[in-house]
Design a protein around this motif. Structure first.
Motif, PDB file in Angstrom:
ATOM      1  N   ALA A  76      13.044  -8.173 -31.273  1.00  0.00           N
ATOM      2  CA  ALA A  76      11.669  -8.572 -31.572  1.00  0.00           C
ATOM      3  C   ALA A  76      10.695  -7.797 -30.700  1.00  0.00           C
ATOM      4  CB  ALA A  76      11.503 -10.070 -31.327  1.00  0.00           C
ATOM      5  N   GLU A  77       9.473  -7.626 -31.227  1.00  0.00           N
ATOM      6  CA  GLU A  77       8.383  -7.043 -30.448  1.00  0.00           C
ATOM      7  C   GLU A  77       7.778  -8.156 -29.615  1.00  0.00           C
ATOM      8  OE1 GLU A  77       7.076  -3.877 -30.217  1.00  0.00           O
ATOM      9  OE2 GLU A  77       8.686  -3.150 -31.494  1.00  0.00           O
ATOM     10  N   ALA A  78       7.592  -7.893 -28.344  1.00  0.00           N
ATOM     11  CA  ALA A  78       6.958  -8.861 -27.444  1.00  0.00           C
ATOM     12  C   ALA A  78       5.948  -8.092 -26.597  1.00  0.00           C
ATOM     13  CB  ALA A  78       8.000  -9.557 -26.577  1.00  0.00           C
ATOM     14  N   GLY A  79       4.776  -7.893 -27.164  1.00  0.00           N
ATOM     15  CA  GLY A  79       3.761  -7.085 -26.491  1.00  0.00           C
ATOM     16  C   GLY A  79       4.197  -5.630 -26.481  1.00  0.00           C
ATOM     17  N   SER A  80       4.279  -5.029 -25.308  1.00  0.00           N
ATOM     18  CA  SER A  80       4.701  -3.626 -25.196  1.00  0.00           C
ATOM     19  C   SER A  80       6.197  -3.506 -24.932  1.00  0.00           C
ATOM     20  CB  SER A  80       3.922  -2.946 -24.076  1.00  0.00           C
ATOM     21  OG  SER A  80       4.249  -3.549 -22.834  1.00  0.00           O
ATOM     22  N   LYS A  81       6.929  -4.553 -25.241  1.00  0.00           N
ATOM     23  CA  LYS A  81       8.365  -4.563 -24.965  1.00  0.00           C
ATOM     24  C   LYS A  81       9.163  -4.878 -26.225  1.00  0.00           C
ATOM     25  CE  LYS A  81       7.740  -5.689 -20.193  1.00  0.00           C
ATOM     26  NZ  LYS A  81       7.332  -4.386 -19.843  1.00  0.00           N
ATOM     27  N   LYS A  82      10.401  -4.419 -26.229  1.00  0.00           N
ATOM     28  CA  LYS A  82      11.384  -4.842 -27.225  1.00  0.00           C
ATOM     29  C   LYS A  82      12.195  -5.931 -26.542  1.00  0.00           C
ATOM     30  CE  LYS A  82      11.403  -1.839 -30.751  1.00  0.00           C
ATOM     31  NZ  LYS A  82      10.705  -2.153 -31.939  1.00  0.00           N
ATOM     32  N   GLN A  83      12.331  -7.035 -27.209  1.00  0.00           N
ATOM     33  CA  GLN A  83      13.106  -8.133 -26.660  1.00  0.00           C
ATOM     34  C   GLN A  83      14.389  -8.271 -27.457  1.00  0.00           C
ATOM     35  OE1 GLN A  83      10.935 -11.514 -25.180  1.00  0.00           O
ATOM     36  NE2 GLN A  83      12.285 -12.856 -26.352  1.00  0.00           N
ATOM     37  N   LEU A  84      15.521  -8.101 -26.793  1.00  0.00           N
ATOM     38  CA  LEU A  84      16.827  -8.255 -27.418  1.00  0.00           C
ATOM     39  C   LEU A  84      17.341  -9.647 -27.048  1.00  0.00           C
ATOM     40  CD1 LEU A  84      18.394  -4.861 -26.258  1.00  0.00           C
ATOM     41  CD2 LEU A  84      16.948  -5.297 -28.238  1.00  0.00           C
ATOM     42  N   THR A  85      17.720 -10.429 -28.052  1.00  0.00           N
ATOM     43  CA  THR A  85      18.188 -11.780 -27.797  1.00  0.00           C
ATOM     44  C   THR A  85      19.562 -11.966 -28.414  1.00  0.00           C
ATOM     45  OG1 THR A  85      15.919 -12.587 -27.816  1.00  0.00           O
ATOM     46  CG2 THR A  85      17.660 -14.231 -28.058  1.00  0.00           C
ATOM     47  N   TYR A  86      20.475 -12.436 -27.582  1.00  0.00           N
ATOM     48  CA  TYR A  86      21.850 -12.733 -28.007  1.00  0.00           C
ATOM     49  C   TYR A  86      22.073 -14.231 -27.856  1.00  0.00           C
ATOM     50  CZ  TYR A  86      22.687  -7.743 -27.297  1.00  0.00           C
ATOM     51  OH  TYR A  86      22.634  -6.381 -27.346  1.00  0.00           O
ATOM     52  N   THR A  87      22.717 -14.834 -28.845  1.00  0.00           N
ATOM     53  CA  THR A  87      23.112 -16.228 -28.741  1.00  0.00           C
ATOM     54  C   THR A  87      24.624 -16.272 -28.717  1.00  0.00           C
ATOM     55  OG1 THR A  87      21.153 -16.933 -29.939  1.00  0.00           O
ATOM     56  CG2 THR A  87      22.951 -18.524 -29.781  1.00  0.00           C
ATOM     57  N   VAL A  88      25.165 -16.839 -27.641  1.00  0.00           N
ATOM     58  CA  VAL A  88      26.606 -16.903 -27.443  1.00  0.00           C
ATOM     59  C   VAL A  88      27.035 -18.354 -27.538  1.00  0.00           C
ATOM     60  CG1 VAL A  88      28.487 -16.348 -25.868  1.00  0.00           C
ATOM     61  CG2 VAL A  88      26.425 -14.921 -25.878  1.00  0.00           C
ATOM     62  N   LEU A  89      27.955 -18.625 -28.450  1.00  0.00           N
ATOM     63  CA  LEU A  89      28.478 -19.985 -28.601  1.00  0.00           C
ATOM     64  C   LEU A  89      29.873 -20.081 -28.044  1.00  0.00           C
ATOM     65  CD1 LEU A  89      27.246 -20.628 -32.232  1.00  0.00           C
ATOM     66  CD2 LEU A  89      26.166 -21.345 -30.120  1.00  0.00           C
TER      67      LEU A  89
END
Length: 187
Positions: free
Chosen positions: A174-187
């Motif tokens: 996702a775009e978060a201002g001037s950053k790329k935000q990588l999100t992982y969900t671990v179950l």
């Protein structure tokens, strides 16, 4: 590449259910989110907990070195591991910094620049093809119930000006201002 990671790798441990607590004579449901702030290698820098209640007379427990009211200017009372407050707000949030810096997961982060391993601290000012590997394993020092039954969310923030052509298997980007935000969900 001046910075690949912005000081910390943030991950979020979401507790999957409310925990009943004492709020005077009327039970108040509690939600809790645990935030682990990691160093560049994945070791723990700090852990804090955001506790969420319905308003009223609240009694909670936690081994916190520091507590902070996130909702109002009312003062929290801490007596050992007991935290109390009486508030008129409908939703009340407070943050506690955990004394013990252990999570149910052991996390390790490694960096490779142009195929050669490099420490996160040495990445500043470098350019090339960067690969970041992330390893998540059970921390055997912690009760396995947490590892087996709770979700782990890992978020990595990368500067758009320094990182391009980002590929991240199994991550939501996702775009978060001037950053790329990588999100992982671990179950």
């Amino acid at each position: 590449m001046k910075k690949v990671l912005v000081f910390v790798l943030l991950f979020l441990l979401l507790l999957s259910s409310g925990v009943p607590v004492s709020a005077g004579n009327i039970p108040s449901s509690k939600e809790e989110i645990v935030y682990g702030i990691l160093n560049l290698d994945g070791s723990i820098n700090n852990i804090y907990v955001v506790n969420i209640f319905n308003g009223g007379e609240i009694t909670d427990y936690g081994n916190y070195s520091h507590i902070r009211n996130l909702t109002t200017s009312e003062k929290l009372k801490q007596d050992g591991d007991q935290i109390t407050i009486k508030t008129d707000t409908s939703k009340f949030y407070y943050q506690g910094t955990l004394e013990r810096k252990e999570l149910p997961w052991d996390i390790a982060i490694k960096y490779f620049l142009d195929g050669k391993e490099i420490s996160g601290q040495d990445l500043g000012g470098k350019s090339g093809t960067l690969k970041i590997t992330l390893s998540v394993k059970r921390n055997n020092k912690i009760n396995s119930t947490f590892f087996n039954n709770y979700a782990l969310q890992i978020t990595i923030s990368l500067d758009n000006k320094l990182c391009t052509n980002i590929k991240a298997d199994n991550a939501t980007i996702a775009e978060a201002g001037s950053k790329k935000q990588l999100t992982y969900t671990v179950l």
